[in-house]
Design a protein around this motif. Structure first.
Motif, PDB file in Angstrom:
ATOM      1  N   THR A 393       7.081  -9.584  36.525  1.00  0.00           N
ATOM      2  CA  THR A 393       7.011  -9.738  35.054  1.00  0.00           C
ATOM      3  C   THR A 393       5.828  -9.122  34.680  1.00  0.00           C
ATOM      4  OG1 THR A 393       6.624 -11.531  33.211  1.00  0.00           O
ATOM      5  CG2 THR A 393       5.825 -12.207  35.562  1.00  0.00           C
ATOM      6  N   GLY A 394       5.908  -8.761  33.563  1.00  0.00           N
ATOM      7  CA  GLY A 394       4.342  -7.905  32.748  1.00  0.00           C
ATOM      8  C   GLY A 394       4.370  -6.797  33.575  1.00  0.00           C
ATOM      9  N   GLY A 396       5.962  -3.978  32.918  1.00  0.00           N
ATOM     10  CA  GLY A 396       6.176  -2.796  32.358  1.00  0.00           C
ATOM     11  C   GLY A 396       7.645  -2.111  31.956  1.00  0.00           C
ATOM     12  N   LYS A 397       8.514  -3.042  32.251  1.00  0.00           N
ATOM     13  CA  LYS A 397       9.874  -2.788  32.229  1.00  0.00           C
ATOM     14  C   LYS A 397      10.479  -2.768  30.859  1.00  0.00           C
ATOM     15  CE  LYS A 397      10.892  -6.234  34.923  1.00  0.00           C
ATOM     16  NZ  LYS A 397       9.889  -6.660  34.837  1.00  0.00           N
ATOM     17  N   SER A 398      10.213  -3.747  29.991  1.00  0.00           N
ATOM     18  CA  SER A 398      10.663  -3.669  28.758  1.00  0.00           C
ATOM     19  C   SER A 398       9.930  -2.684  27.977  1.00  0.00           C
ATOM     20  CB  SER A 398      10.377  -5.219  28.190  1.00  0.00           C
ATOM     21  OG  SER A 398      11.085  -6.243  28.706  1.00  0.00           O
ATOM     22  N   THR A 399       8.688  -2.419  28.149  1.00  0.00           N
ATOM     23  CA  THR A 399       7.971  -1.291  27.584  1.00  0.00           C
ATOM     24  C   THR A 399       8.552   0.087  27.817  1.00  0.00           C
ATOM     25  OG1 THR A 399       5.933  -2.521  27.961  1.00  0.00           O
ATOM     26  CG2 THR A 399       5.433  -0.473  27.458  1.00  0.00           C
ATOM     27  N   GLN A 439      16.197  -8.608  25.736  1.00  0.00           N
ATOM     28  CA  GLN A 439      15.791  -9.875  26.610  1.00  0.00           C
ATOM     29  C   GLN A 439      16.174 -11.099  25.767  1.00  0.00           C
ATOM     30  OE1 GLN A 439      11.949  -8.991  27.833  1.00  0.00           O
ATOM     31  NE2 GLN A 439      12.027 -10.455  29.855  1.00  0.00           N
TER      32      GLN A 439
END
Ligand SMILES: Nc1ncnc2c1ncn2[C@@H]1O[C@H](COP(=O)(O)OP(=O)(O)OP(=O)(O)O)[C@@H](O)[C@H]1O
Ligand SMILES: [Mg+2]
Length: 597
Positions: A393-394, A396-399, A439
């Motif tokens: 988590t965190g 940078g996947k969604s970014t 998400q």
């Protein structure tokens, strides 16, 4: 000049308010849009003003006639008819003028609201992340009424008022120089005192109260939208106390503002007493000297009545003007704020192709973050490829997805889709080519039908149902009392997390875009439903470039390539079998998720 309270909810925290002149310029640009209505309004108002100016003459004429003519003389009646007729004409013409002011105001307020909304919509996701929705709404509606106050104050009251006051002073000057001088001096003093004191003394505190008023809106909306969280922690009292702090700040500020307005008001009334004493005094003195007739005294009294009416209005309207300008200030400032992520005016439409995505030496840092998340990051995704992004988590996947959609601009490098740099094409056309199941999908408080059809506004009932069937949403929708016509609540609160996800998936089915992104799209579904949706998603992925982000590794096994992210870098990539054999990060994650470790 103005000590505005820290405007926490805007990007680039505005330190300085726009000047009165700048805000007035903003409002005046709306007047210019309807020159005919504006011109007729001004013209008729001027005619009404002329009748108003004639009133003291008519009064003086009437009194002189009555005083000098023998009783029973018909001239008295005609003098009376003129006196009444002048006022009647004033009332009628002024009323007609209003018929032009009304459509001008209503249409301009309508346009201002629509355009400010468009402006707000064009602001970047960063701006929205930094702003309180409640405060933004408050600023927008306040500006709409601010426009109304400014326009009324200037066109209906201040403009005519100043003409009448100066006109009467000059008329007085001709009749009785002393009275004329007194009235000119008082009018000039009155205007200066009002304008200067209002701007220097009242405006700063008024802007401060307004900022706190927006803050109340922001605080309210924040707590109200998160009410489920408040409830679940039994934190109502805490929230009430939090709001009470803001309202208390507002109370203190608004009391200062209102007291200052009242101070100005006192000064105005004192000046009026000076005017009354000066004008009538000068005329009575003239009468004792034999230079003024009873008609002149009547002229002075009528003129004073008129002037004091206008002056009182003037004071009132300078306050209203200031308040209106302050209320419009936020929105006027928005118009000067360029969209943070702007389309080049000549930007071409994005031409969807086969869905090749390339990150070329991308460096990207969130505005609020210290270090870049992506540092010279390069990656190629082939057309039609199914890529899975995994990692902590965190990482940078969604970014990654947000950069493909150009929700943020890069510090360096380029994101290229089908040979087109995303920063050079029209944003809306680019985003239409990318269907994202986010998400945490937020739905509109509209019907399920409208929510699903959002991906394709002209979709038919059959198409919507077909998409819902594929997304495994059809059955639960039919179980709802109103089926597809059910309203889902704000952000979709009346649906379960899994139901919301399936609605979002149905949307993506309908959108039929060449690039498909599923960001934890099935994370809230039970294993069985997930399996079904997965099957449907397989069909959806056919012939499209697909990016799947998942924590549950079971859902990414079939991917053509798995990219393991860590701190904005791809640390491993390959197929499931290769990566598990390799015994690296992925193998470890996989073992944990399979319950082996
Ligand atoms: N708008 C933002 N402003 C500042 N920092 C942000 C913003 N959005 C995300 N970040 C930060 O950027 C980093 C990457 O976030 P991102 O959402 O891409 O992670 P992720 O890999 O999708 O995580 P998860 O698996 O939890 O969804 C995180 O440290 C996050 O705190
Ligand atoms: Mg994420």
């Amino acid at each position: 000049m103005t000590d505005m309270i820290e405007d926490e909810d805007e990007t680039g925290a505005r330190k300085r308010a726009l000047s009165n002149r700048q805000v007035l310029g903003f409002v005046a640009r709306f007047w210019k849009r309807r020159p005919v209505l504006f011109g007729l309004g001004v013209g008729l108002t001027l005619v009404a003003v002329a009748f108003d100016l004639a009133l003291p003459y008519a009064a003086g004429h009437l009194v002189d006639t009555v005083a000098t003519q023998p009783r029973g003389d018909a001239q008295a009646w005609s003098a009376l008819a003129i006196f009444v007729g002048v006022y009647f004409a004033f009332a009628v013409v002024r009323n007609i003028a209003h018929r032009f002011w009304i459509p001008l105001a209503a249409r301009n307020m309508e346009e201002m609201t629509n355009e400010s909304f468009a402006k707000v919509q064009a602001f970047s996701s960063d701006w929205h992340a930094d702003s309180f929705a409640g405060a933004t709404v408050r600023k927008l509606t306040r500006a709409m009424w601010g426009y109304d106050s400014v326009t009324d104050a200037v066109t209906i009251w201040l403009g005519p008022g100043v003409i009448v006051l100066i006109g009467l002073s000059i008329a007085m000057l001709v009749r009785q120089p002393l009275a004329g001088i007194i009235s000119l001096v008082v009018v000039a003093a009155y205007l200066t005192v009002n304008l200067v004191i209002t701007e220097r003394y009242v405006r700063p505190s008024n802007l401060k109260s307004n900022a706190l008023d927006s803050k109340i809106g922001g605080a309210l909306a924040d707590a109200v939208t998160s009410n489920p969280t408040v409830k679940s922690f039994g934190a109502e009292t805490r929230e009430a106390e939090r709001l009470a702090k803001v309202t208390a700040q507002w109370r203190e500020a608004v009391m200062v503002t209102w007291n200052r307005f009242t101070d100005v008001w006192l000064g105005q009334n004192l000046l009026l007493v000076v005017l009354q004493a000066g004008l009538t005094g000068a005329m009575v003195w003239g009468w004792t000297q034999g230079t003024a007739t009873p008609g002149d005294v009547a002229f002075a009294i009528t003129a004073f009545m008129l002037m004091s009416g206008y002056l009182r209005n003037l004071g009132e309207n300078i306050r209203m003007l200031q308040k209106g300008l302050d209320d419009t200030e936020d929105v006027a400032a928005w118009t000067r704020l360029a969209p943070q992520i702007a389309d080049d005016p000549n930007a071409p439409e994005f031409q969807p192709g086969s869905g090749a995505i390339e990150f070329q030496d991308v460096t990207f840092r969130y505005k609020a973050a210290g270090a870049p998340l992506y540092d010279r990051f390069s990656l190629k995704i082939a057309p039609g490829e199914r890529v899975a992004l995994v990692g902590p988590t965190g990482s940078g996947k969604s970014t990654f997805v947000k950069l493909i959609q150009r929700l943020h601009d890069l510090q360096d490098g380029a994101v290229v889709i089908d040979g087109q740099d995303v920063s050079t094409v029209k944003q809306a056309s680019l985003r239409r080519a990318i269907a994202v199941v986010p998400q945490d999908p937020a739905l509109f408080h509209r019907t399920l039908f409208e929510n699903i059809a959002y991906g394709k506004p002209d979709a038919t009932r059959e198409e919507v149902e077909d998409a819902a069937i594929k997304a495994r949403a059809h059955e639960f929708i039919l179980r709802l009392p109103k089926g597809y016509d059910t309203l889902v609540g704000e952000r979709g609160v009346k649906l379960s997390g899994g139901e919301r996800q399936r609605v979002a998936i149905a949307r993506a089915f309908l959108a039929d875009a060449p690039i498909l992104v599923l960001d934890e799209a099935t994370s809230s579904l039970d294993v069985e439903t997930e399996g079904h949706v997965q099957e449907a998603a397989e069909a959806l992925m056919e012939g499209r470039t697909t990016i799947v982000i998942a924590h549950r590794l079971s859902t990414v096994r079939g991917a053509d390539r798995i990219l393991v992210f860590q701190g904005g870098r791809v640390v491993e990539e390959g197929r499931h079998a290769e990566l598990t054999a390799k015994g690296g990060v992925y193998a470890r994650l996989n073992a944990i998720s399979a319950g082996v470790v």
